[in-house]
Scaffold this motif. Structure first.
Motif, short mmCIF file in Angstrom:
data_model
loop_
_atom_site.label_atom_id
_atom_site.label_comp_id
_atom_site.label_asym_id
_atom_site.label_seq_id
_atom_site.Cartn_x
_atom_site.Cartn_y
_atom_site.Cartn_z
N ALA A 184 0.84 -1.37 0.14
CA ALA A 184 0.07 0.07 -0.08
C ALA A 184 0.94 1.36 -0.05
O ALA A 184 0.48 2.20 -0.55
CB ALA A 184 -0.92 -0.06 1.31
N ASN A 185 1.92 1.19 0.90
CA ASN A 185 2.88 2.49 1.04
C ASN A 185 4.20 1.85 0.79
O ASN A 185 4.41 1.02 1.66
CB ASN A 185 2.57 3.14 1.94
N VAL A 186 4.96 2.56 0.09
CA VAL A 186 6.47 2.55 0.01
C VAL A 186 7.14 3.52 0.65
O VAL A 186 7.34 4.77 0.16
CB VAL A 186 7.21 2.13 -1.04
N ASN A 187 7.11 3.55 1.84
CA ASN A 187 7.48 4.84 2.63
C ASN A 187 8.84 5.30 2.83
O ASN A 187 9.19 6.39 2.93
CB ASN A 187 6.79 4.70 4.22
N SER A 188 9.56 4.31 3.11
CA SER A 188 11.08 4.59 3.35
C SER A 188 12.03 3.48 3.43
O SER A 188 11.32 2.28 3.32
CB SER A 188 11.45 5.42 4.47
N PRO A 189 13.10 3.34 3.17
CA PRO A 189 13.89 2.02 3.44
C PRO A 189 13.64 1.16 4.72
O PRO A 189 13.50 1.93 5.68
CB PRO A 189 15.38 2.49 3.27
N GLY A 190 13.09 0.09 4.57
CA GLY A 190 12.68 -0.57 5.61
C GLY A 190 11.50 -0.54 6.34
O GLY A 190 11.12 -0.93 7.44
N GLN A 191 10.70 0.24 5.47
CA GLN A 191 9.42 0.53 6.10
C GLN A 191 8.17 0.53 4.86
O GLN A 191 8.27 1.21 3.90
CB GLN A 191 9.20 1.88 6.62
N THR A 192 7.38 -0.54 4.66
CA THR A 192 6.58 -0.98 3.89
C THR A 192 5.43 -1.11 4.53
O THR A 192 5.14 -1.96 5.19
CB THR A 192 7.05 -2.27 2.70
N VAL A 193 4.43 -0.52 4.06
CA VAL A 193 2.80 -0.52 4.42
C VAL A 193 2.19 -1.58 3.48
O VAL A 193 2.26 -1.60 2.38
CB VAL A 193 2.17 0.50 4.49
#
Length: 316
Positions: free
Chosen positions: A162-171
């Motif tokens: 749903a969201n690729v927010n930052s390195p190491g944080q994917t929703v």
């Protein structure tokens, strides 16, 4: 002396909290709440000052609350000359894209608020019609998350990025069973799942009914033919009016928010030397620091924050 080129970034749903408008109540830009109330049919001052936190989790109310505080913060920062540079581009995370379009001159506050109201209600209806939820997978590379999500979906579970927010944080977003399955498999890629307290499977095919409702409203929205560049969530590309915003905004509801790439577009191709977060909280500042630690980022989340911005001029 030239002013530092800056990008404005605006947060999305999830940053709302009870009493979030109190800090802005005495500012001249608080008058925007009357305009937004009129076009949306909601009592915006009451929403920002007196609505309980649990009720603010309701999708349609949360989106109006966050949007309103974001446009108040932007208007007040402009009024006080507190942005600290020359604005060259804007971007917003999910709902925040509507505040970005307003700041860029693509939509008026009233027109954007009307769209936010339609969007929030449509997403709430879609979520009530089909149960869904979301979670954040942390500490795993995107490629491994993509592989895992594809494998779980191939097994028959509904789940998507749903969201690729930052390195190491994917929703991730999907059915409760799909998110449960991802949670169980996450340790296999060294990831941890953090469940989100949301009302639906946003930025997934579960939002298709909402997208169709929003599409009809967007087709009649008076987008300006030219405006400052806005980096679209759907493809992380900058647009200055030479685009189909109704299509991009509709696609945003059912496809991933490409935030990591959007920030890279702002700081790379568009040359932003500083990013300024406007609205409730400091969520985006944290993400920006993970994405590009060399770019300065500040959060203007209260009137007090507007008074302490450093001079951002630079020698030519």
């Amino acid at each position: 002396m030239n002013q530092l080129p800056i990008g404005l970034v605006f947060p999305g749903q999830g940053t709302q909290k009870e009493g979030m408008g109190a800090a802005w109540r005495e500012s001249p830009s608080w008058d925007l709440t009357a305009e937004i109330s009129e076009v949306t049919g909601e009592d915006i001052p009451r929403l920002l000052l007196h609505t309980p936190g649990e009720q603010l989790r309701r999708t349609d109310l949360a989106q109006l609350a966050v949007f309103t505080v974001a446009v108040i913060a932007h208007a007040e920062a402009v009024r006080r000359g507190a942005l600290g540079g020359r604005v060259v581009a804007c971007a917003g995370h999910s709902l925040g894209e509507y505040a970005a379009l307003t700041a860029a001159g693509a939509l008026t506050v009233a027109d954007a608020a009307a769209l936010v109201a339609v969007r929030g209600r449509a997403m709430r209806d879609a979520a009530e019609a089909r149960e869904g939820t979301m979670g954040v997978l942390v500490a795993a590379p995107l490629a491994e998350v993509e592989t895992l999500v594809a494998a779980v979906r191939a097994s028959g579970a509904d789940v998507w990025i749903a969201n690729v927010n930052s390195p190491g944080q994917t929703v991730v977003s999907g059915s409760p069973g799909g998110i449960d399955a991802l949670d169980a498999e996450a340790p296999a890629i060294g990831a941890k799942m953090i469940r989100l307290q949301v009302g639906g499977a946003f930025h997934s095919p579960y939002m298709a009914p909402a997208a169709e409702t929003l599409r009809r409203a967007l087709k009649n929205a008076p987008f300006a033919p030219t405006h400052l560049p806005v980096v679209a969530n759907a493809d992380a590309e900058p647009y200055t009016g030479d685009c189909d915003w109704p299509e991009l905004s509709t696609r945003q509801l059912t496809s991933p928010v490409l935030w990591e790439r959007s920030v890279a577009t702002l700081t790379g191709r568009l040359g932003c030397r500083r990013l300024v977060e406007l609205g409730p909280g400091r969520t985006l500042a944290g993400l920006v620091r993970r994405i590009d630690g060399d770019t300065e980022v500040v959060s203007l989340d209260s009137p007090d924050a507007l008074d302490v911005q450093p001079d951002a001029s630079e020698e030519t």
